[in-house]
Design a protein around this motif. Structure first.
Motif, PDB file in Angstrom:
ATOM      1  N   LEU A 197       0.859  -1.178   0.000  1.00  0.00           N
ATOM      2  CA  LEU A 197       0.000   0.000   0.000  1.00  0.00           C
ATOM      3  C   LEU A 197       0.896   1.228   0.000  1.00  0.00           C
ATOM      4  CD1 LEU A 197      -3.045   0.706   0.144  1.00  0.00           C
ATOM      5  CD2 LEU A 197      -2.758   0.973   2.602  1.00  0.00           C
ATOM      6  N   LEU A 198       0.690   2.117  -0.964  1.00  0.00           N
ATOM      7  CA  LEU A 198       1.520   3.306  -1.114  1.00  0.00           C
ATOM      8  C   LEU A 198       0.664   4.559  -1.026  1.00  0.00           C
ATOM      9  CD1 LEU A 198       2.567   0.996  -3.341  1.00  0.00           C
ATOM     10  CD2 LEU A 198       4.304   2.735  -3.740  1.00  0.00           C
ATOM     11  N   ALA A 199       1.259   5.632  -0.508  1.00  0.00           N
ATOM     12  CA  ALA A 199       0.663   6.961  -0.634  1.00  0.00           C
ATOM     13  C   ALA A 199       1.014   7.484  -2.022  1.00  0.00           C
ATOM     14  CB  ALA A 199       1.197   7.893   0.443  1.00  0.00           C
ATOM     15  N   LEU A 200       0.058   8.126  -2.676  1.00  0.00           N
ATOM     16  CA  LEU A 200       0.284   8.625  -4.028  1.00  0.00           C
ATOM     17  C   LEU A 200       1.005   9.961  -4.043  1.00  0.00           C
ATOM     18  CD1 LEU A 200      -3.126   7.650  -5.661  1.00  0.00           C
ATOM     19  CD2 LEU A 200      -0.884   6.697  -6.218  1.00  0.00           C
ATOM     20  N   SER A 201       0.748  10.799  -3.041  1.00  0.00           N
ATOM     21  CA  SER A 201       1.395  12.116  -3.007  1.00  0.00           C
ATOM     22  C   SER A 201       1.604  12.543  -1.559  1.00  0.00           C
ATOM     23  CB  SER A 201       0.537  13.156  -3.732  1.00  0.00           C
ATOM     24  OG  SER A 201       1.147  14.427  -3.708  1.00  0.00           O
ATOM     25  N   PRO A 202       2.888  12.606  -1.105  1.00  0.00           N
ATOM     26  CA  PRO A 202       4.086  12.176  -1.830  1.00  0.00           C
ATOM     27  C   PRO A 202       4.147  10.666  -1.917  1.00  0.00           C
ATOM     28  CG  PRO A 202       4.655  12.735   0.422  1.00  0.00           C
ATOM     29  CD  PRO A 202       3.202  13.090   0.263  1.00  0.00           C
ATOM     30  N   VAL A 203       4.815  10.155  -2.970  1.00  0.00           N
ATOM     31  CA  VAL A 203       4.888   8.712  -3.168  1.00  0.00           C
ATOM     32  C   VAL A 203       5.810   8.095  -2.122  1.00  0.00           C
ATOM     33  CG1 VAL A 203       5.571   6.876  -4.745  1.00  0.00           C
ATOM     34  CG2 VAL A 203       4.444   8.923  -5.629  1.00  0.00           C
ATOM     35  N   ARG A 204       5.247   7.208  -1.296  1.00  0.00           N
ATOM     36  CA  ARG A 204       6.043   6.491  -0.308  1.00  0.00           C
ATOM     37  C   ARG A 204       5.231   5.310   0.212  1.00  0.00           C
ATOM     38  NH1 ARG A 204       6.121  11.203   4.334  1.00  0.00           N
ATOM     39  NH2 ARG A 204       3.948  11.049   5.002  1.00  0.00           N
ATOM     40  N   ILE A 205       5.948   4.351   0.777  1.00  0.00           N
ATOM     41  CA  ILE A 205       5.319   3.127   1.270  1.00  0.00           C
ATOM     42  C   ILE A 205       4.508   3.419   2.528  1.00  0.00           C
ATOM     43  CG2 ILE A 205       5.738   0.810   2.162  1.00  0.00           C
ATOM     44  CD1 ILE A 205       6.391   1.049  -0.743  1.00  0.00           C
ATOM     45  N   SER A 206       3.285   2.890   2.566  1.00  0.00           N
ATOM     46  CA  SER A 206       2.469   2.953   3.782  1.00  0.00           C
ATOM     47  C   SER A 206       2.496   1.632   4.551  1.00  0.00           C
ATOM     48  CB  SER A 206       1.019   3.305   3.425  1.00  0.00           C
ATOM     49  OG  SER A 206       0.940   4.566   2.802  1.00  0.00           O
ATOM     50  N   ALA A 207       2.526   0.507   3.816  1.00  0.00           N
ATOM     51  CA  ALA A 207       2.543  -0.812   4.453  1.00  0.00           C
ATOM     52  C   ALA A 207       2.875  -1.853   3.399  1.00  0.00           C
ATOM     53  CB  ALA A 207       1.195  -1.125   5.101  1.00  0.00           C
ATOM     54  N   TYR A 208       3.416  -2.981   3.851  1.00  0.00           N
ATOM     55  CA  TYR A 208       3.615  -4.087   2.916  1.00  0.00           C
ATOM     56  C   TYR A 208       3.478  -5.417   3.631  1.00  0.00           C
ATOM     57  CZ  TYR A 208       8.534  -4.823   4.500  1.00  0.00           C
ATOM     58  OH  TYR A 208       9.668  -5.092   5.237  1.00  0.00           O
ATOM     59  N   ARG A 209       3.151  -6.433   2.854  1.00  0.00           N
ATOM     60  CA  ARG A 209       3.168  -7.829   3.310  1.00  0.00           C
ATOM     61  C   ARG A 209       3.807  -8.661   2.210  1.00  0.00           C
ATOM     62  NH1 ARG A 209      -2.241 -11.211   4.561  1.00  0.00           N
ATOM     63  NH2 ARG A 209      -1.903 -10.642   6.743  1.00  0.00           N
ATOM     64  N   VAL A 210       4.824  -9.434   2.570  1.00  0.00           N
ATOM     65  CA  VAL A 210       5.470 -10.369   1.653  1.00  0.00           C
ATOM     66  C   VAL A 210       5.179 -11.774   2.152  1.00  0.00           C
ATOM     67  CG1 VAL A 210       7.637 -11.105   0.607  1.00  0.00           C
ATOM     68  CG2 VAL A 210       7.294  -8.692   1.164  1.00  0.00           C
ATOM     69  N   ILE A 211       4.612 -12.612   1.292  1.00  0.00           N
ATOM     70  CA  ILE A 211       4.307 -13.999   1.661  1.00  0.00           C
ATOM     71  C   ILE A 211       5.496 -14.851   1.237  1.00  0.00           C
ATOM     72  CG2 ILE A 211       2.717 -15.930   1.356  1.00  0.00           C
ATOM     73  CD1 ILE A 211       0.528 -13.893   0.733  1.00  0.00           C
ATOM     74  N   LEU A 212       6.267 -15.303   2.225  1.00  0.00           N
ATOM     75  CA  LEU A 212       7.524 -15.992   1.957  1.00  0.00           C
ATOM     76  C   LEU A 212       7.364 -17.502   1.825  1.00  0.00           C
ATOM     77  CD1 LEU A 212       9.714 -13.982   4.489  1.00  0.00           C
ATOM     78  CD2 LEU A 212       9.654 -13.713   2.002  1.00  0.00           C
ATOM     79  N   GLY A 213       6.296 -18.036   2.370  1.00  0.00           N
ATOM     80  CA  GLY A 213       6.107 -19.483   2.282  1.00  0.00           C
ATOM     81  C   GLY A 213       4.682 -19.884   2.606  1.00  0.00           C
ATOM     82  N   THR A 214       4.186 -20.887   1.875  1.00  0.00           N
ATOM     83  CA  THR A 214       2.856 -21.445   2.113  1.00  0.00           C
ATOM     84  C   THR A 214       2.948 -22.950   1.925  1.00  0.00           C
ATOM     85  OG1 THR A 214       1.801 -19.442   1.228  1.00  0.00           O
ATOM     86  CG2 THR A 214       0.433 -21.418   1.393  1.00  0.00           C
ATOM     87  N   ALA A 215       2.298 -23.709   2.811  1.00  0.00           N
ATOM     88  CA  ALA A 215       2.408 -25.171   2.699  1.00  0.00           C
ATOM     89  C   ALA A 215       1.318 -25.843   3.541  1.00  0.00           C
ATOM     90  CB  ALA A 215       3.795 -25.642   3.166  1.00  0.00           C
ATOM     91  N   TRP A 216       1.140 -27.132   3.287  1.00  0.00           N
ATOM     92  CA  TRP A 216       0.394 -28.023   4.186  1.00  0.00           C
ATOM     93  C   TRP A 216       1.412 -28.775   5.035  1.00  0.00           C
ATOM     94  CZ3 TRP A 216      -4.621 -27.699   4.937  1.00  0.00           C
ATOM     95  CH2 TRP A 216      -5.465 -27.234   3.915  1.00  0.00           C
ATOM     96  N   LEU A 217       1.246 -28.757   6.352  1.00  0.00           N
ATOM     97  CA  LEU A 217       2.168 -29.445   7.236  1.00  0.00           C
ATOM     98  C   LEU A 217       1.386 -30.268   8.265  1.00  0.00           C
ATOM     99  CD1 LEU A 217       4.752 -26.588   7.962  1.00  0.00           C
ATOM    100  CD2 LEU A 217       4.984 -28.467   6.314  1.00  0.00           C
ATOM    101  N   ASP A 218       2.009 -31.331   8.750  1.00  0.00           N
ATOM    102  CA  ASP A 218       1.367 -32.190   9.737  1.00  0.00           C
ATOM    103  C   ASP A 218       1.736 -31.836  11.172  1.00  0.00           C
ATOM    104  OD1 ASP A 218      -0.218 -33.915   8.144  1.00  0.00           O
ATOM    105  OD2 ASP A 218       1.593 -34.933   7.467  1.00  0.00           O
ATOM    106  N   ARG A 219       2.798 -31.032  11.343  1.00  0.00           N
ATOM    107  CA  ARG A 219       3.203 -30.678  12.695  1.00  0.00           C
ATOM    108  C   ARG A 219       3.854 -29.300  12.717  1.00  0.00           C
ATOM    109  NH1 ARG A 219       8.153 -35.037  13.459  1.00  0.00           N
ATOM    110  NH2 ARG A 219       9.388 -34.372  11.637  1.00  0.00           N
ATOM    111  N   VAL A 220       3.897 -28.725  13.897  1.00  0.00           N
ATOM    112  CA  VAL A 220       4.546 -27.429  14.097  1.00  0.00           C
ATOM    113  C   VAL A 220       6.038 -27.672  14.253  1.00  0.00           C
ATOM    114  CG1 VAL A 220       4.735 -25.428  15.613  1.00  0.00           C
ATOM    115  CG2 VAL A 220       2.495 -26.463  15.198  1.00  0.00           C
ATOM    116  N   ASN A 221       6.833 -26.995  13.428  1.00  0.00           N
ATOM    117  CA  ASN A 221       8.278 -27.180  13.529  1.00  0.00           C
ATOM    118  C   ASN A 221       9.016 -25.889  13.144  1.00  0.00           C
ATOM    119  OD1 ASN A 221       7.926 -27.136  10.717  1.00  0.00           O
ATOM    120  ND2 ASN A 221       8.228 -29.347  10.513  1.00  0.00           N
TER     121      ASN A 221
END
Length: 337
Positions: A313-337
């Motif tokens: 999410l960016l502000a348009l004026s002045p242009v700068r970052i307001s927030a971000y989310r990067v999804i680094l990994g997604t999976a099905w797992l059988d246990r917490v590790n």
């Protein structure tokens, strides 16, 4: 809106009472305000107030629907900024730069439909497990803002979540370095965030159990997806909901394709072509400009699997970052590790 535990979790190393037990308030907020007003000094005898600071708690990547975004303010009205401390041995942080994309843009519809028709399996497709696993990095919630509203800082966070179909599981969150939307904010907060000399390590990750909750299954039909993604509210709201879906569910290929087709039919999305996300991965981007609220939503997808890689999410004026989310990994797992 925020209880004691939620507030302490957000404040973390800048909470001056983090090692203290807080007794229940003797007066409600309403009674306290009334008493303060009754005992206030006449205006002529009041001292000049020192500069203030405020913690602006913005919902993660919150998109205003029909109104401007609302910031919640907490904390004392006139604290001394010399008491603000950064995390132990904190990295001085970096200035965030918007993701670069091509300047020429066209309607994203045809490109999104074509991509939907040629998707391939992701690593987690045709697999199963007890837990839906997500590994994300976020910035922008909460944001600490100077008294005049000009200078901002927030600490990046890395989160791993294992969540079962009944909502139970585990969430592990690690606070990372401070990051800034512009050089002026970095300079201001590096002068006003005082390193804590006594400590020598960054805060340990917090691990919390997830309670049972009604986690509705992810729909795959077009009508249900239209409702889930709130297309009636426009591209800004849709961007937020797409990010929420990919941060909560392990999305199968058929549903990933249908989400792209939903986006293709929402007016206002522009195709920005190949980009590189903050994790260094190649993707393709679309944007939606909400000029009424001075915001731009940017979504980055894997061009082969259609998985969402990042939402910014960016502000348009002045242009700068307001927030971000990067999804680094997604999976099905059988246990917490």
């Amino acid at each position: 809106m925020f209880g004691e535990e939620r507030t302490r979790s957000l404040l973390k190393p800048i909470d001056p009472a983090r090692h203290s037990a807080v007794a229940p308030p003797r007066l409600s907020a309403h009674d306290l305000i009334n008493r303060a007003e009754a005992l206030a000094e006449p205006a002529a005898h009041r001292r000049q107030a020192r500069p203030t600071r405020r913690l602006v708690l913005a919902g993660t990547l919150a998109v205003a629907v029909g109104a401007a975004a609302i910031a919640q303010t907490i904390g004392p009205s006139n604290p001394d900024t010399s008491d603000i401390v950064s995390p132990p041995a904190a990295d001085p942080g970096m200035v965030l730069v918007p993701v670069a994309y091509r300047s020429g843009a066209r309607d994203a519809g045809s490109q999104l439909r074509a991509m939907a028709n040629r998707l391939v399996d992701a690593e987690y497709d045709n697999r199963s497990g007890r837990y839906m696993y997500h590994h994300t990095k976020t910035w922008g919630d909460p944001v600490m803002t100077s008294a005049d509203g000009r200078y901002h800082v927030a600490f990046a966070r890395e989160t791993r979540v294992w969540q079962a179909a009944d909502g139970t599981g585990t969430q592990v969150t690690a606070q990372l370095e401070p990051q800034y939307p512009d050089p002026e904010s970095r300079d201001y907060w590096q002068r006003n965030l005082k390193p804590e000399a006594a400590a020598s390590a960054t805060p340990a990750p917090d691990s919390v159990p997830l309670p049972p909750m009604d986690l509705a299954p992810l729909p795959s039909g077009r009508a249900q997806l239209n409702d889930l993604l709130k297309i009636r509210f426009g591209g800004g709201a849709v961007s937020k909901e797409v990010s929420t879906v990919y941060g909560r569910y392990v999305v199968p290929r058929q549903t990933r394709a249908e989400i792209l087709r939903v986006l293709a039919d929402v007016p206002g999305f522009l195709w920005r072509g190949p980009v590189t996300d903050r994790a260094g991965r190649n993707g393709v981007a679309i944007t939606f400009d909400d000029r009424e609220h001075n915001q731009q939503s940017l979504l980055i997808f894997d061009p082969k699997t259609g998985e969402l890689l990042a939402h910014e999410l960016l502000a348009l004026s002045p242009v700068r970052i307001s927030a971000y989310r990067v999804i680094l990994g997604t999976a099905w797992l059988d246990r917490v590790n």
